[in-house]
Design a protein around this motif. Structure first.
Motif, PDB file in Angstrom:
ATOM      1  N   VAL A 204       0.827  -1.037  -0.012  1.00 49.54           N
ATOM      2  CA  VAL A 204       0.086  -0.113   0.065  1.00 49.54           C
ATOM      3  C   VAL A 204       1.005   1.130   0.011  1.00 49.54           C
ATOM      4  O   VAL A 204       1.822   1.376   0.779  1.00 49.54           O
ATOM      5  N   ARG A 205       0.604   2.174  -1.060  1.00 51.55           N
ATOM      6  CA  ARG A 205       1.318   3.214  -0.828  1.00 51.55           C
ATOM      7  C   ARG A 205       0.441   4.516  -1.015  1.00 51.55           C
ATOM      8  O   ARG A 205      -0.840   4.348  -1.563  1.00 51.55           O
ATOM      9  N   TRP A 206       0.821   5.543  -0.590  1.00 51.87           N
ATOM     10  CA  TRP A 206      -0.065   6.900  -0.828  1.00 51.87           C
ATOM     11  C   TRP A 206       0.521   7.456  -2.160  1.00 51.87           C
ATOM     12  O   TRP A 206       1.745   7.858  -2.354  1.00 51.87           O
ATOM     13  N   ASN A 207      -0.431   8.338  -2.788  1.00 46.84           N
ATOM     14  CA  ASN A 207      -0.218   8.998  -3.924  1.00 46.84           C
ATOM     15  C   ASN A 207      -0.850  10.520  -3.575  1.00 46.84           C
ATOM     16  O   ASN A 207      -2.038  10.634  -3.328  1.00 46.84           O
ATOM     17  N   ILE A 208       0.178  11.381  -3.261  1.00 47.80           N
ATOM     18  CA  ILE A 208      -0.270  12.577  -2.493  1.00 47.80           C
ATOM     19  C   ILE A 208       0.682  13.685  -2.890  1.00 47.80           C
ATOM     20  O   ILE A 208       1.768  13.579  -3.334  1.00 47.80           O
ATOM     21  N   SER A 209       0.090  15.004  -2.979  1.00 50.48           N
ATOM     22  CA  SER A 209       1.078  16.043  -3.034  1.00 50.48           C
ATOM     23  C   SER A 209       1.658  16.780  -1.596  1.00 50.48           C
ATOM     24  O   SER A 209       0.916  16.622  -0.548  1.00 50.48           O
ATOM     25  N   GLY A 210       2.346  17.722  -2.006  1.00 48.94           N
ATOM     26  CA  GLY A 210       2.681  18.293  -0.810  1.00 48.94           C
ATOM     27  C   GLY A 210       1.679  19.026  -0.057  1.00 48.94           C
ATOM     28  O   GLY A 210       1.498  19.069   1.087  1.00 48.94           O
ATOM     29  N   ASN A 211       0.946  19.759  -0.855  1.00 49.52           N
ATOM     30  CA  ASN A 211       0.029  20.675  -0.239  1.00 49.52           C
ATOM     31  C   ASN A 211      -1.257  19.771   0.373  1.00 49.52           C
ATOM     32  O   ASN A 211      -1.855  20.002   1.521  1.00 49.52           O
ATOM     33  N   ALA A 234      -0.308  27.841  -3.109  1.00 46.47           N
ATOM     34  CA  ALA A 234      -0.826  27.493  -1.966  1.00 46.47           C
ATOM     35  C   ALA A 234      -2.440  27.077  -2.026  1.00 46.47           C
ATOM     36  O   ALA A 234      -2.889  26.592  -1.271  1.00 46.47           O
ATOM     37  N   SER A 235      -2.968  27.549  -3.329  1.00 47.67           N
ATOM     38  CA  SER A 235      -4.557  27.326  -3.247  1.00 47.67           C
ATOM     39  C   SER A 235      -5.151  26.073  -3.150  1.00 47.67           C
ATOM     40  O   SER A 235      -6.071  25.802  -2.609  1.00 47.67           O
ATOM     41  N   GLU A 236      -4.046  25.080  -3.583  1.00 47.08           N
ATOM     42  CA  GLU A 236      -4.614  23.574  -3.395  1.00 47.08           C
ATOM     43  C   GLU A 236      -4.970  23.390  -2.004  1.00 47.08           C
ATOM     44  O   GLU A 236      -5.717  22.411  -1.608  1.00 47.08           O
ATOM     45  N   ILE A 237      -4.278  23.914  -1.159  1.00 45.50           N
ATOM     46  CA  ILE A 237      -4.578  23.633   0.405  1.00 45.50           C
ATOM     47  C   ILE A 237      -5.867  24.077   0.821  1.00 45.50           C
ATOM     48  O   ILE A 237      -6.695  23.293   1.396  1.00 45.50           O
ATOM     49  N   ASN A 305       3.262  28.531   4.617  1.00 49.24           N
ATOM     50  CA  ASN A 305       3.733  29.085   3.597  1.00 49.24           C
ATOM     51  C   ASN A 305       4.196  28.541   2.485  1.00 49.24           C
ATOM     52  O   ASN A 305       5.528  27.992   2.831  1.00 49.24           O
ATOM     53  N   VAL A 306       3.647  28.300   1.263  1.00 49.27           N
ATOM     54  CA  VAL A 306       4.254  27.703   0.067  1.00 49.27           C
ATOM     55  C   VAL A 306       4.941  28.509  -0.801  1.00 49.27           C
ATOM     56  O   VAL A 306       4.461  29.415  -1.452  1.00 49.27           O
ATOM     57  N   MET A 307       6.489  28.429  -0.548  1.00 47.72           N
ATOM     58  CA  MET A 307       7.163  29.612  -1.133  1.00 47.72           C
ATOM     59  C   MET A 307       7.290  29.372  -2.854  1.00 47.72           C
ATOM     60  O   MET A 307       6.977  28.126  -3.341  1.00 47.72           O
ATOM     61  N   ASP A 371       7.317  24.645  -0.499  1.00 44.61           N
ATOM     62  CA  ASP A 371       7.348  25.494  -1.772  1.00 44.61           C
ATOM     63  C   ASP A 371       6.797  24.736  -2.917  1.00 44.61           C
ATOM     64  O   ASP A 371       6.184  23.683  -2.731  1.00 44.61           O
ATOM     65  N   GLN A 372       6.846  25.479  -4.092  1.00 46.82           N
ATOM     66  CA  GLN A 372       5.982  24.988  -5.022  1.00 46.82           C
ATOM     67  C   GLN A 372       6.488  23.637  -5.444  1.00 46.82           C
ATOM     68  O   GLN A 372       5.729  22.773  -5.744  1.00 46.82           O
ATOM     69  N   SER A 373       7.909  23.194  -5.314  1.00 48.44           N
ATOM     70  CA  SER A 373       8.244  21.922  -5.622  1.00 48.44           C
ATOM     71  C   SER A 373       7.843  20.803  -4.786  1.00 48.44           C
ATOM     72  O   SER A 373       7.882  19.707  -5.184  1.00 48.44           O
ATOM     73  N   GLN A 374       7.507  21.433  -3.843  1.00 48.99           N
ATOM     74  CA  GLN A 374       6.895  20.179  -2.788  1.00 48.99           C
ATOM     75  C   GLN A 374       5.343  20.354  -2.920  1.00 48.99           C
ATOM     76  O   GLN A 374       4.775  19.428  -2.848  1.00 48.99           O
ATOM     77  N   GLY A 375       4.697  21.461  -2.868  1.00 51.06           N
ATOM     78  CA  GLY A 375       3.096  21.597  -2.679  1.00 51.06           C
ATOM     79  C   GLY A 375       2.541  21.095  -3.865  1.00 51.06           C
ATOM     80  O   GLY A 375       1.617  20.530  -3.755  1.00 51.06           O
ATOM     81  N   GLN A 376       3.169  21.377  -5.076  1.00 48.46           N
ATOM     82  CA  GLN A 376       2.285  20.967  -6.221  1.00 48.46           C
ATOM     83  C   GLN A 376       2.850  19.717  -6.909  1.00 48.46           C
ATOM     84  O   GLN A 376       2.095  19.375  -7.894  1.00 48.46           O
TER      85      GLN A 376
END
Length: 581
Positions: A204-211, A234-237, A305-307, A371-376
């Motif tokens: 079992v794995r998670w498929n998830i974004s940073g946000n 940050a809007s996806e949060i 804060n998603v840079m 940041d964007q590279s993590q969040g999105q």
């Protein structure tokens, strides 16, 4: 032909490009889901042109049999649906000798910026093959071909197609599955890329974004009210929390601006509800006065804060770690608070949850930097860990004696019980003015000094345990980093150690307050160190240097966005410093 990335046979990197409407992102998302279904790990980032809507795009993936937290130095495969404005992504999709380009001959020749005698080219008539299937699409033909080369089983792709297109009806699902099968069954005399080997029993794995992971951490930590104003990235949060908070009895309010957002969560937290807002650099700037109010009134709250690239509007769709200074120093006056940074996509959940706990128990502001590279970006990960300690807010009870309650009492640990409005006998003034122990506004020197000490000492004296940083490896060489640069730093340290250059990597999760003694102990024996970060001003380097926490001779590797920091670049910097020494 052997796999091109001989140093890391357990990972493969692939990029998909095309013009607007060609289905680049859809293909990338489906490929990542198939990676999870096959029991592998993966990471997907995306890039687009400067248009407000539409235009060319690229999906960049790295897949592996082990956790993947960063992109590799080069890409093994480039699948191009067409060549419209693809040169905008040349810097983001570096190829290497032996890399493979999959192209549709009907789309024209490979652009000279990508063509090379050392690059393999595989002709795949995507459009022609798609026309043989009623409702067929070239991107799904390409997806089948790419999955075959990567080692993903056809069954995983067919399963993903059924789930992804279920709402579009049976006909769309059947056409897509037929396209995938047609692409997957294409034969070559010799596979140009050595494929991965998925496990026999997919876990079992998670498929998830940073946000999304940040949202998960927030609700796990107890956040039940969110007020925020939409801002990229940050809007996806907000989009995730809006429906899901209601299921937990909470609520989200889209405010008219960032000033309203921060004041709303101050009010909610004052009322006893753990609260959060999400923003990016420009929004954080607007929130600073309100955050100072939360610090001086000792009202807990969390800011995610998603840079993005700055300053000002900067590069909203690209990543950069350039908000560290404002997170640390943006408050006016002496305003001790917490600053944390997630080290990878899965860690966004852990760090945000930990930030909520710390904010509540310490009754202060916690700023969580991603940041964007993590969040999105999206990642296939193991379910993330949770903090060992679930701290809660210290609440006041009705005092036995009338007028005895002191909201800002000077206790041994500098933490004083916070009353919920309506608690009998526990009325107090909560505003931005300096105050005495009861909360009565005061301009007396003694009251000011005592409350300054209280707000500082409760944070500095708290035991944060071992979660303050992540340390991997050992040796006299050390890579010091934070946030989204951690993945490249850890991989670089591992590669260097395997090459006979013993190297450790230290990624700071708690940036304020600095855990000075712990960091000094961790860096004992280091003779060669670099500080790696994705900004132009070497912000972490100067921060640590000002606090005398760097070994003598430590150098800075500060690279601004939007290109990610890659392991090979970190290795080159580290070995260069070692040679110079």
């Amino acid at each position: 032909m052997n796999k091109t990335n001989v140093n890391h046979p357990d990972t493969l990197s692939a990029a998909i490009t095309g013009s607007g409407g060609s289905g680049v992102v859809t293909a990338g998302q489906m490929l990542l889901k198939a990676v999870a279904a096959a029991g592998l790990f993966g990471l997907m980032t995306r890039s687009s042109g400067p248009q407000i809507r539409g235009g060319e795009s690229a999906a960049m993936l790295r897949l592996g049999v082990k956790p993947v937290n960063n992109l590799d130095d080069k890409f093994d495969i480039l699948l191009a649906f067409d060549w419209l404005n693809v040169t905008r992504f040349v810097d983001e999709i570096p190829l290497q000798p032996g890399s493979l380009i999959i192209r549709d001959p009907d789309a024209g020749e490979v652009p000279p910026e990508l063509a090379s005698d050392d690059i393999q080219v595989l002709d795949a008539p995507l459009k022609s093959l798609a026309k043989t299937i009623d409702g067929g699409r070239p991107n799904m033909i390409g997806l089948g071909i790419l999955a075959k080369l990567l080692g993903l089983p056809e069954a995983a792709l067919r399963q993903v197609a059924a789930e992804h297109l279920e709402k579009k009806g049976e006909k769309a699902v059947e056409a897509t599955q037929a396209c995938i099968s047609l692409g997957h069954t294409q034969e070559w005399s010799e596979l140009p890329i050595s494929p991965l080997e998925p496990p026999h029993t997919p876990p079992v794995r998670w498929n998830i974004s940073g946000n999304e992971a940040s949202c998960m951490g927030a609700v796990r930590g107890g956040v039940r009210f969110v007020a925020a104003y939409p801002i990229t990235p940050a809007s996806e949060i907000l989009e995730w929390l809006a429906p899901n908070l209601e299921k937990l009895g909470g609520s989200l309010l889209q405010a008219e601006d960032e000033l309203a957002s921060v004041n709303m969560i101050i009010g909610s937290s004052f009322g006893g509800v753990p609260s959060l807002t999400a923003t990016s650099g420009p929004g954080l700037s607007l929130m600073m006065e309100g955050l100072g109010l939360a610090v001086t009134s000792e009202t807990p709250l969390v800011v995610s804060n998603v840079m993005r690239g700055g300053p000002s509007t900067g590069i909203p769709t690209k990543s950069e770690q350039s908000d560290l200074n404002i997170a640390l120093y943006g408050f006016h006056g002496d305003a001790p608070h917490l600053v944390l940074a997630a080290t990878n996509i899965g860690d966004c959940a852990f760090t945000t949850q930990w930030a909520v706990y710390l904010s509540e128990v310490l009754q202060t502001v916690a700023i969580v930097l991603s940041d964007q590279s993590q969040g999105q970006a999206r990642s296939i990960i193991e379910p993330p860990a949770e903090p060992k300690e679930a701290y809660q807010r210290l609440l006041a009870k009705s005092p036995e004696e009338e007028n005895h309650y002191q909201r800002y009492a000077l206790t041994e640990d500098c933490l004083s019980p916070m009353s919920i409005p309506g608690t009998e006998g526990c009325i107090y003034t909560a505003d931005g003015l300096e105050h005495n122990e009861r909360g009565t506004p005061s301009s007396m020197t003694e009251d000011h000094l005592l409350q300054l000490d209280k707000r500082r000492n409760k944070i500095d004296g708290f035991d944060y345990g071992e979660a303050w940083a992540d340390l991997q490896g050992e040796g006299e060489n050390c890579i010091i980093t934070w946030g989204s640069s951690s993945g490249a730093a850890f991989e670089a340290a591992q590669r260097l150690s395997q090459a006979g250059v013993p190297t450790r990597a230290l990624a700071l999760r708690l940036l304020a307050p600095l855990q000075k003694q712990k960091q000094q102990n961790t860096l004992q024996g280091v003779s060669n160190a670099i500080v790696v970060e994705q900004n132009h001003g070497a912000q972490l380097y100067h921060y640590l240097n000002a606090n005398q926490l760097l070994p003598p001779g430590t150098r800075s590797m500060a690279q601004p966005g939007p290109l990610p920091i890659r392991p090979g670049d970190v290795m080159a910097m580290m070995t260069q410093e070692a040679d110079n020494d």
